[in-house]
Design a protein around this motif. Structure first.
Motif, PDB file in Angstrom:
ATOM      1  N   ASP A   1       1.213  -1.472  -0.640  1.00 28.32           N
ATOM      2  CA  ASP A   1       0.185  -0.187   0.149  1.00 28.32           C
ATOM      3  C   ASP A   1       0.756   1.136  -0.316  1.00 28.32           C
ATOM      4  O   ASP A   1       0.430   2.383  -0.777  1.00 28.32           O
ATOM      5  CB  ASP A   1      -0.940   0.195   1.223  1.00 28.32           C
ATOM      6  N   SER A   2       2.539   1.006   0.628  1.00 20.44           N
ATOM      7  CA  SER A   2       3.158   2.451   1.171  1.00 20.44           C
ATOM      8  C   SER A   2       4.246   2.606  -0.470  1.00 20.44           C
ATOM      9  O   SER A   2       4.320   3.676  -0.205  1.00 20.44           O
ATOM     10  CB  SER A   2       3.206   2.767   2.127  1.00 20.44           C
ATOM     11  N   ILE A   3       3.766   1.374  -0.836  1.00 21.96           N
ATOM     12  CA  ILE A   3       5.483   1.259  -2.331  1.00 21.96           C
ATOM     13  C   ILE A   3       4.886   0.882  -3.113  1.00 21.96           C
ATOM     14  O   ILE A   3       5.698   1.397  -4.487  1.00 21.96           O
ATOM     15  CB  ILE A   3       6.703   0.604  -1.544  1.00 21.96           C
ATOM     16  N   ILE A   4       4.769  -0.312  -3.375  1.00 22.55           N
ATOM     17  CA  ILE A   4       4.407  -0.943  -4.856  1.00 22.55           C
ATOM     18  C   ILE A   4       3.711  -0.230  -5.487  1.00 22.55           C
ATOM     19  O   ILE A   4       3.784   0.120  -6.615  1.00 22.55           O
ATOM     20  CB  ILE A   4       4.563  -2.410  -4.192  1.00 22.55           C
ATOM     21  N   VAL A   5       2.073  -0.389  -5.099  1.00 23.37           N
ATOM     22  CA  VAL A   5       1.460  -0.227  -5.316  1.00 23.37           C
ATOM     23  C   VAL A   5       1.419   2.056  -6.226  1.00 23.37           C
ATOM     24  O   VAL A   5       1.636   2.168  -7.012  1.00 23.37           O
ATOM     25  CB  VAL A   5       0.055   0.343  -5.204  1.00 23.37           C
ATOM     26  N   PRO A   6       2.193   2.866  -5.161  1.00 23.07           N
ATOM     27  CA  PRO A   6       2.398   3.600  -4.944  1.00 23.07           C
ATOM     28  C   PRO A   6       3.665   3.637  -6.463  1.00 23.07           C
ATOM     29  O   PRO A   6       4.105   4.678  -6.915  1.00 23.07           O
ATOM     30  CB  PRO A   6       2.661   4.639  -4.194  1.00 23.07           C
ATOM     31  N   GLY A   7       4.628   3.557  -6.936  1.00 22.75           N
ATOM     32  CA  GLY A   7       5.584   2.838  -7.313  1.00 22.75           C
ATOM     33  C   GLY A   7       5.573   2.745  -8.683  1.00 22.75           C
ATOM     34  O   GLY A   7       5.394   3.252  -9.753  1.00 22.75           O
TER      35      GLY A   7
ATOM     36  N   GLU B   1       1.824   3.642  -9.592  1.00 23.08           N
ATOM     37  CA  GLU B   1       1.093   4.291  -9.855  1.00 23.08           C
ATOM     38  C   GLU B   1       2.325   5.437 -11.071  1.00 23.08           C
ATOM     39  O   GLU B   1       2.377   6.472 -12.131  1.00 23.08           O
ATOM     40  CB  GLU B   1       0.603   5.415  -8.712  1.00 23.08           C
ATOM     41  N   ALA B   2       3.662   5.963  -9.818  1.00 26.60           N
ATOM     42  CA  ALA B   2       4.676   7.001 -11.355  1.00 26.60           C
ATOM     43  C   ALA B   2       5.085   6.085 -11.849  1.00 26.60           C
ATOM     44  O   ALA B   2       5.151   6.756 -12.394  1.00 26.60           O
ATOM     45  CB  ALA B   2       5.725   6.440  -9.354  1.00 26.60           C
ATOM     46  N   VAL B   3       5.217   4.996 -12.314  1.00 30.67           N
ATOM     47  CA  VAL B   3       5.212   4.316 -13.878  1.00 30.67           C
ATOM     48  C   VAL B   3       4.786   4.888 -14.832  1.00 30.67           C
ATOM     49  O   VAL B   3       5.120   5.421 -15.439  1.00 30.67           O
ATOM     50  CB  VAL B   3       6.372   3.307 -13.435  1.00 30.67           C
ATOM     51  N   SER B   4       3.134   4.809 -14.403  1.00 29.15           N
ATOM     52  CA  SER B   4       2.284   5.233 -15.208  1.00 29.15           C
ATOM     53  C   SER B   4       1.990   6.485 -15.620  1.00 29.15           C
ATOM     54  O   SER B   4       1.981   6.631 -16.478  1.00 29.15           O
ATOM     55  CB  SER B   4       1.380   4.626 -14.453  1.00 29.15           C
ATOM     56  N   ALA B   5       1.778   6.937 -14.808  1.00 31.14           N
ATOM     57  CA  ALA B   5       2.141   8.171 -14.645  1.00 31.14           C
ATOM     58  C   ALA B   5       3.433   9.093 -15.700  1.00 31.14           C
ATOM     59  O   ALA B   5       3.207   9.972 -16.653  1.00 31.14           O
ATOM     60  CB  ALA B   5       2.098   9.104 -13.048  1.00 31.14           C
ATOM     61  N   ARG B   6       4.537   8.465 -14.770  1.00 35.25           N
ATOM     62  CA  ARG B   6       5.289   8.878 -16.555  1.00 35.25           C
ATOM     63  C   ARG B   6       6.092   8.795 -17.764  1.00 35.25           C
ATOM     64  O   ARG B   6       6.011   9.307 -18.358  1.00 35.25           O
ATOM     65  CB  ARG B   6       7.390   8.938 -15.751  1.00 35.25           C
ATOM     66  N   ALA B   7       5.440   7.630 -17.905  1.00 30.45           N
ATOM     67  CA  ALA B   7       5.607   6.578 -18.916  1.00 30.45           C
ATOM     68  C   ALA B   7       3.517   7.873 -20.079  1.00 30.45           C
ATOM     69  O   ALA B   7       4.530   8.144 -21.274  1.00 30.45           O
ATOM     70  CB  ALA B   7       5.068   5.229 -18.765  1.00 30.45           C
ATOM     71  N   GLY B   8       3.376   8.352 -19.778  1.00 25.51           N
ATOM     72  CA  GLY B   8       2.393   9.257 -20.191  1.00 25.51           C
ATOM     73  C   GLY B   8       2.987  10.174 -20.553  1.00 25.51           C
ATOM     74  O   GLY B   8       2.731  10.762 -21.645  1.00 25.51           O
ATOM     75  N   GLU B   9       4.064  11.046 -19.259  1.00 23.38           N
ATOM     76  CA  GLU B   9       4.076  12.411 -19.485  1.00 23.38           C
ATOM     77  C   GLU B   9       5.171  12.164 -20.799  1.00 23.38           C
ATOM     78  O   GLU B   9       5.438  12.936 -21.797  1.00 23.38           O
ATOM     79  CB  GLU B   9       4.751  12.543 -18.485  1.00 23.38           C
ATOM     80  N   LEU B  10       5.810  11.114 -20.818  1.00 16.31           N
ATOM     81  CA  LEU B  10       6.771  10.931 -21.962  1.00 16.31           C
ATOM     82  C   LEU B  10       6.180  10.562 -23.102  1.00 16.31           C
ATOM     83  O   LEU B  10       6.851  11.256 -24.447  1.00 16.31           O
ATOM     84  CB  LEU B  10       7.512   9.335 -21.172  1.00 16.31           C
ATOM     85  N   SER B  11       5.557  10.120 -22.986  1.00 15.83           N
ATOM     86  CA  SER B  11       4.334   9.715 -24.279  1.00 15.83           C
ATOM     87  C   SER B  11       3.871  11.131 -25.472  1.00 15.83           C
ATOM     88  O   SER B  11       4.148  10.848 -26.255  1.00 15.83           O
ATOM     89  CB  SER B  11       3.278   8.448 -24.196  1.00 15.83           C
ATOM     90  N   ARG B  12       2.997  11.802 -24.358  1.00 15.95           N
ATOM     91  CA  ARG B  12       2.847  13.121 -24.511  1.00 15.95           C
ATOM     92  C   ARG B  12       3.886  14.277 -24.747  1.00 15.95           C
ATOM     93  O   ARG B  12       3.626  15.416 -26.302  1.00 15.95           O
ATOM     94  CB  ARG B  12       1.868  14.112 -23.623  1.00 15.95           C
ATOM     95  N   GLU B  13       5.039  14.181 -24.519  1.00 17.32           N
ATOM     96  CA  GLU B  13       6.123  14.837 -24.400  1.00 17.32           C
ATOM     97  C   GLU B  13       6.726  14.354 -26.091  1.00 17.32           C
ATOM     98  O   GLU B  13       7.534  15.118 -27.132  1.00 17.32           O
ATOM     99  CB  GLU B  13       7.892  14.514 -23.713  1.00 17.32           C
ATOM    100  N   LEU B  14       6.778  13.132 -26.645  1.00 18.77           N
ATOM    101  CA  LEU B  14       7.507  13.002 -27.893  1.00 18.77           C
ATOM    102  C   LEU B  14       6.753  13.020 -28.955  1.00 18.77           C
ATOM    103  O   LEU B  14       7.068  13.458 -29.974  1.00 18.77           O
ATOM    104  CB  LEU B  14       7.932  11.028 -27.464  1.00 18.77           C
TER     105      LEU B  14
END
Length: 362
Positions: free
Chosen positions: A36-42, A44-57
């Protein structure tokens, strides 16, 4: 009374330690806290940053400029950080989905990429997912194309073909990262989300000891990959080693940050979420051996300190600052020994070969 004494003396598993009166948290509490405190939030960060990367490309290819190129490169680094930190949790969904082959395969083959781009055919997301080799996909392939762009963000010819390929890569990384997160959080095929299966919060669950063993084994395999399959070859401790080329990566020169994030991910699993007083593997080890727990904490601190002292890029450091890189190897080797012998023994974990051994070779 005699049987209880024998049990307490022989017990290596945390469950037996609790029966003997250790009073520490049990496996389920540790697993829930980490999830709850590390794995799932981790993830979530992977997914969010991947979305940001896709948009910047997409933005870079729609309007090439030096500023757009800088933003895309930074977005690539930002996406790699949580992904590499998540490597300490590459079990369950990541392995079931074989996500590494889409998000970040360890090797890239520039020759195959260039041969494909020379064909002038548009590359779609479906092509990336179903037709291309793993060595032509993921963050590594994005690095190869992105960091080959001109200073004003323009792509070498055929520019349109390269941009179609680059943006398709970004969308696939984004989609697969979201899929991993969904696998952890959402019910699947009538069964529980993996977070409930893993932690014992559902009727269909891993037995607590099996989940802890899975978690610990993942750390053992990861540190083995880092120490024995990468650094040892890079600094010449293996006769057939590849030298600095054993360190992966292209023109992004991100290998040192990758290494740091891998070690931070392992530390996350060991210590838990410190800011929220979360639980980790440390809480299980501490109830069995305060000395081993203290050694593990020191190993993590020493390893991070050694990594931070090197300075990027790592391949150049191997040639120009070998003593500093050897210090990193030595500190991580100490961490590996304590984890693979003392922690494994205390928690009663059986370690063999991992399905991730090949996928994690980087």
């Amino acid at each position: 009374m005699g049987k209880l004494l024998v049990t307490c003396v022989l017990g290596g598993l945390m469950a037996l330690a609790i029966a003997c009166g250790s009073g520490g948290p049990d496996e389920k509490e540790v697993l829930i806290s980490l999830t709850d405190s590390i794995i799932v939030p981790g993830y979530e960060a992977v997914s969010a940053r991947a979305g940001e990367l896709s948009r910047e490309l997409e933005s870079l290819c729609a309007g090439p400029s030096a500023a757009a190129l800088d933003r895309a490169k930074q977005a690539w680094r930002d996406a790699r950080a949580p992904w590499m930190r998540s490597e300490a949790t590459w079990f369950g969904p990541v392995m079931d989905r074989r996500s590494v082959r889409l998000i970040d395969w360890p090797q890239v083959e520039p020759e195959r990429i260039e041969a494909m781009l020379a064909g002038d055919a548009a590359t779609t997301e479906d092509d990336v997912q179903n037709l291309l080799a793993s060595t032509q996909r993921g963050l590594g392939a994005i690095e190869y194309v992105l960091f080959d762009a001109g200073p004003e963000g323009t792509m070498p010819e055929p520019a349109a073909v390269r941009c179609e390929y680059l943006t398709a890569l970004g969308r696939v990384v984004e989609a697969e990262s979201a899929g991993v997160l969904d696998h952890w959080k959402v019910k699947r095929n009538g069964g529980p989300p993996y977070k409930d299966f893993f932690t014992g919060r559902s009727d269909s669950s891993l037995v607590a000891e099996q989940a802890v063993a899975e978690l610990v084994r993942t750390q053992v395999f990861l540190i083995r990959t880092i120490v024995d399959m990468r650094l040892a070859e890079a600094i010449g401790l293996r006769e057939a080693g590849d030298g600095p080329s054993a360190i992966p990566g292209g023109e992004g020169y991100n290998a040192l940050d990758d290494l740091r994030n891998e070690v931070l991910g392992m530390r996350d699993m060991y210590l838990g979420h410190e800011e929220s007083d979360g639980l980790g593997i440390s809480d299980l080890v501490l109830g069995l051996s305060a000395e081993t727990d203290e050694r593990m904490r020191k190993h993590f601190d020493d390893s991070i300190t050694a990594i931070d002292a090197v300075g990027p890029p790592l391949r150049e450091a191997i040639e120009e600052r070998p003593a500093q890189v050897r210090e990193v190897y030595d500190r991580l080797a100490e961490l590996q020994r304590t984890l693979s012998t003392e922690v494994v023994s205390l928690l009663g974990v059986s370690v063999g070969f991992s399905d991730t051994d090949g996928d994690s070779l980087r």
